[in-house]
Design a protein around this motif. Structure first.
Motif, PDB file in Angstrom:
ATOM      1  N   ARG A 197      78.809  15.841 -55.941  1.00  0.00           N
ATOM      2  CA  ARG A 197      79.577  14.658 -56.321  1.00  0.00           C
ATOM      3  C   ARG A 197      78.844  13.338 -55.487  1.00  0.00           C
ATOM      4  O   ARG A 197      78.056  13.548 -54.910  1.00  0.00           O
ATOM      5  CB  ARG A 197      80.960  14.751 -55.614  1.00  0.00           C
ATOM      6  N   PRO A 198      79.159  12.102 -56.110  1.00  0.00           N
ATOM      7  CA  PRO A 198      78.631  11.028 -55.418  1.00  0.00           C
ATOM      8  C   PRO A 198      78.539  11.157 -53.882  1.00  0.00           C
ATOM      9  O   PRO A 198      77.452  10.713 -53.229  1.00  0.00           O
ATOM     10  CB  PRO A 198      79.553   9.729 -55.773  1.00  0.00           C
ATOM     11  N   GLN A 199      79.582  11.566 -53.207  1.00  0.00           N
ATOM     12  CA  GLN A 199      79.468  11.541 -51.772  1.00  0.00           C
ATOM     13  C   GLN A 199      78.845  12.777 -51.202  1.00  0.00           C
ATOM     14  O   GLN A 199      78.476  12.733 -50.037  1.00  0.00           O
ATOM     15  CB  GLN A 199      80.811  11.617 -51.063  1.00  0.00           C
ATOM     16  N   THR A 200      78.414  13.701 -51.931  1.00  0.00           N
ATOM     17  CA  THR A 200      77.660  14.851 -51.393  1.00  0.00           C
ATOM     18  C   THR A 200      76.070  14.949 -51.935  1.00  0.00           C
ATOM     19  O   THR A 200      75.439  15.892 -51.772  1.00  0.00           O
ATOM     20  CB  THR A 200      78.361  16.220 -51.837  1.00  0.00           C
ATOM     21  N   LEU A 201      75.807  13.815 -52.897  1.00  0.00           N
ATOM     22  CA  LEU A 201      74.528  13.968 -53.369  1.00  0.00           C
ATOM     23  C   LEU A 201      73.493  13.982 -52.413  1.00  0.00           C
ATOM     24  O   LEU A 201      72.385  14.740 -52.607  1.00  0.00           O
ATOM     25  CB  LEU A 201      74.421  12.769 -54.217  1.00  0.00           C
ATOM     26  N   CYS A 202      73.487  13.085 -51.558  1.00  0.00           N
ATOM     27  CA  CYS A 202      72.243  13.208 -50.297  1.00  0.00           C
ATOM     28  C   CYS A 202      72.211  14.715 -49.815  1.00  0.00           C
ATOM     29  O   CYS A 202      71.149  15.244 -49.618  1.00  0.00           O
ATOM     30  CB  CYS A 202      72.618  12.377 -49.204  1.00  0.00           C
ATOM     31  N   GLU A 203      73.217  15.268 -49.483  1.00  0.00           N
ATOM     32  CA  GLU A 203      73.240  16.668 -48.833  1.00  0.00           C
ATOM     33  C   GLU A 203      72.700  17.549 -49.868  1.00  0.00           C
ATOM     34  O   GLU A 203      71.771  18.533 -49.332  1.00  0.00           O
ATOM     35  CB  GLU A 203      74.982  16.846 -48.358  1.00  0.00           C
ATOM     36  N   VAL A 204      73.089  17.503 -51.017  1.00  0.00           N
ATOM     37  CA  VAL A 204      72.378  18.423 -52.107  1.00  0.00           C
ATOM     38  C   VAL A 204      70.886  18.188 -52.026  1.00  0.00           C
ATOM     39  O   VAL A 204      70.455  19.234 -52.067  1.00  0.00           O
ATOM     40  CB  VAL A 204      73.043  18.109 -53.411  1.00  0.00           C
ATOM     41  N   ILE A 205      70.505  17.042 -52.218  1.00  0.00           N
ATOM     42  CA  ILE A 205      69.049  16.856 -52.210  1.00  0.00           C
ATOM     43  C   ILE A 205      68.621  17.235 -51.039  1.00  0.00           C
ATOM     44  O   ILE A 205      67.367  17.804 -50.964  1.00  0.00           O
ATOM     45  CB  ILE A 205      69.072  15.018 -52.407  1.00  0.00           C
TER      46      ILE A 205
ATOM     47  N   LEU B  48      67.393  20.188 -62.471  1.00  0.00           N
ATOM     48  CA  LEU B  48      68.449  19.222 -62.833  1.00  0.00           C
ATOM     49  C   LEU B  48      69.551  19.053 -61.713  1.00  0.00           C
ATOM     50  O   LEU B  48      69.862  20.354 -61.216  1.00  0.00           O
ATOM     51  CB  LEU B  48      69.149  19.524 -63.996  1.00  0.00           C
ATOM     52  N   ILE B  49      70.012  17.965 -61.026  1.00  0.00           N
ATOM     53  CA  ILE B  49      71.311  18.028 -60.206  1.00  0.00           C
ATOM     54  C   ILE B  49      72.211  17.064 -60.994  1.00  0.00           C
ATOM     55  O   ILE B  49      71.806  16.025 -61.464  1.00  0.00           O
ATOM     56  CB  ILE B  49      70.726  17.004 -59.112  1.00  0.00           C
ATOM     57  N   VAL B  50      73.197  17.633 -61.216  1.00  0.00           N
ATOM     58  CA  VAL B  50      74.618  17.009 -62.084  1.00  0.00           C
ATOM     59  C   VAL B  50      75.284  16.270 -61.013  1.00  0.00           C
ATOM     60  O   VAL B  50      75.753  16.958 -60.053  1.00  0.00           O
ATOM     61  CB  VAL B  50      75.173  18.057 -62.674  1.00  0.00           C
ATOM     62  N   VAL B  51      75.687  15.069 -61.236  1.00  0.00           N
ATOM     63  CA  VAL B  51      76.737  14.251 -60.532  1.00  0.00           C
ATOM     64  C   VAL B  51      77.937  14.163 -61.280  1.00  0.00           C
ATOM     65  O   VAL B  51      77.861  13.499 -62.388  1.00  0.00           O
ATOM     66  CB  VAL B  51      75.944  13.056 -60.055  1.00  0.00           C
ATOM     67  N   VAL B  52      79.002  14.818 -60.735  1.00  0.00           N
ATOM     68  CA  VAL B  52      80.337  14.689 -61.660  1.00  0.00           C
ATOM     69  C   VAL B  52      80.968  13.466 -61.368  1.00  0.00           C
ATOM     70  O   VAL B  52      81.021  12.948 -60.458  1.00  0.00           O
ATOM     71  CB  VAL B  52      81.232  15.990 -60.941  1.00  0.00           C
ATOM     72  N   ASN B  53      81.321  13.231 -62.722  1.00  0.00           N
ATOM     73  CA  ASN B  53      82.182  11.846 -62.400  1.00  0.00           C
ATOM     74  C   ASN B  53      83.698  12.176 -62.311  1.00  0.00           C
ATOM     75  O   ASN B  53      84.482  12.776 -62.959  1.00  0.00           O
ATOM     76  CB  ASN B  53      82.301  11.328 -63.960  1.00  0.00           C
ATOM     77  N   GLU B  54      84.019  11.944 -60.924  1.00  0.00           N
ATOM     78  CA  GLU B  54      85.507  12.306 -60.676  1.00  0.00           C
ATOM     79  C   GLU B  54      86.486  11.421 -61.052  1.00  0.00           C
ATOM     80  O   GLU B  54      87.790  11.561 -60.765  1.00  0.00           O
ATOM     81  CB  GLU B  54      85.367  12.195 -58.826  1.00  0.00           C
ATOM     82  N   ASP B  55      86.170  10.345 -61.732  1.00  0.00           N
ATOM     83  CA  ASP B  55      87.209   9.571 -62.054  1.00  0.00           C
ATOM     84  C   ASP B  55      87.851   9.784 -63.447  1.00  0.00           C
ATOM     85  O   ASP B  55      88.806   9.236 -63.963  1.00  0.00           O
ATOM     86  CB  ASP B  55      86.547   8.098 -62.402  1.00  0.00           C
TER      87      ASP B  55
END
Length: 91
Positions: free
Chosen positions: A50-58, A20-27
């Protein structure tokens, strides 16, 4: 799998023993999702981004060998204590 950080979705996926990769809703104003996701990532149950770090995480973090299986806790003792406090009969 990638999910937004709703706690129900997170725990359902962890119980199924799926990566699982969780993407946090920063809003969100009170970002309890971030707290939950970051804690579970620190315990190595999932990956968090986070949306802006998702590619890096993957690209860099998806070593599935480091994932620790999630073991759900037993809620029965807590439920019994609450029932006792509220005056319900013990079962």
């Amino acid at each position: 799998m990638i999910y937004l950080a709703g706690s129900g979705s997170i725990f359902e996926t962890l119980r199924l023993a799926k990566p699982l990769i969780v993407v946090v809703n920063e809003d969100l104003m009170d970002n309890h999702q971030s707290e939950l996701a970051e804690e579970l990532a620190q315990r190595k149950h999932l990956f968090c981004g986070r949306p802006q770090t998702l590619c890096e995480v993957i690209k860099s973090s998806l070593n599935l060998d480091i994932i620790v299986p999630y073991e759900p806790g037993d809620a029965n003792p807590v439920a019994k204590l609450i029932n006792k406090h509220l005056g319900f009969p013990a079962d």
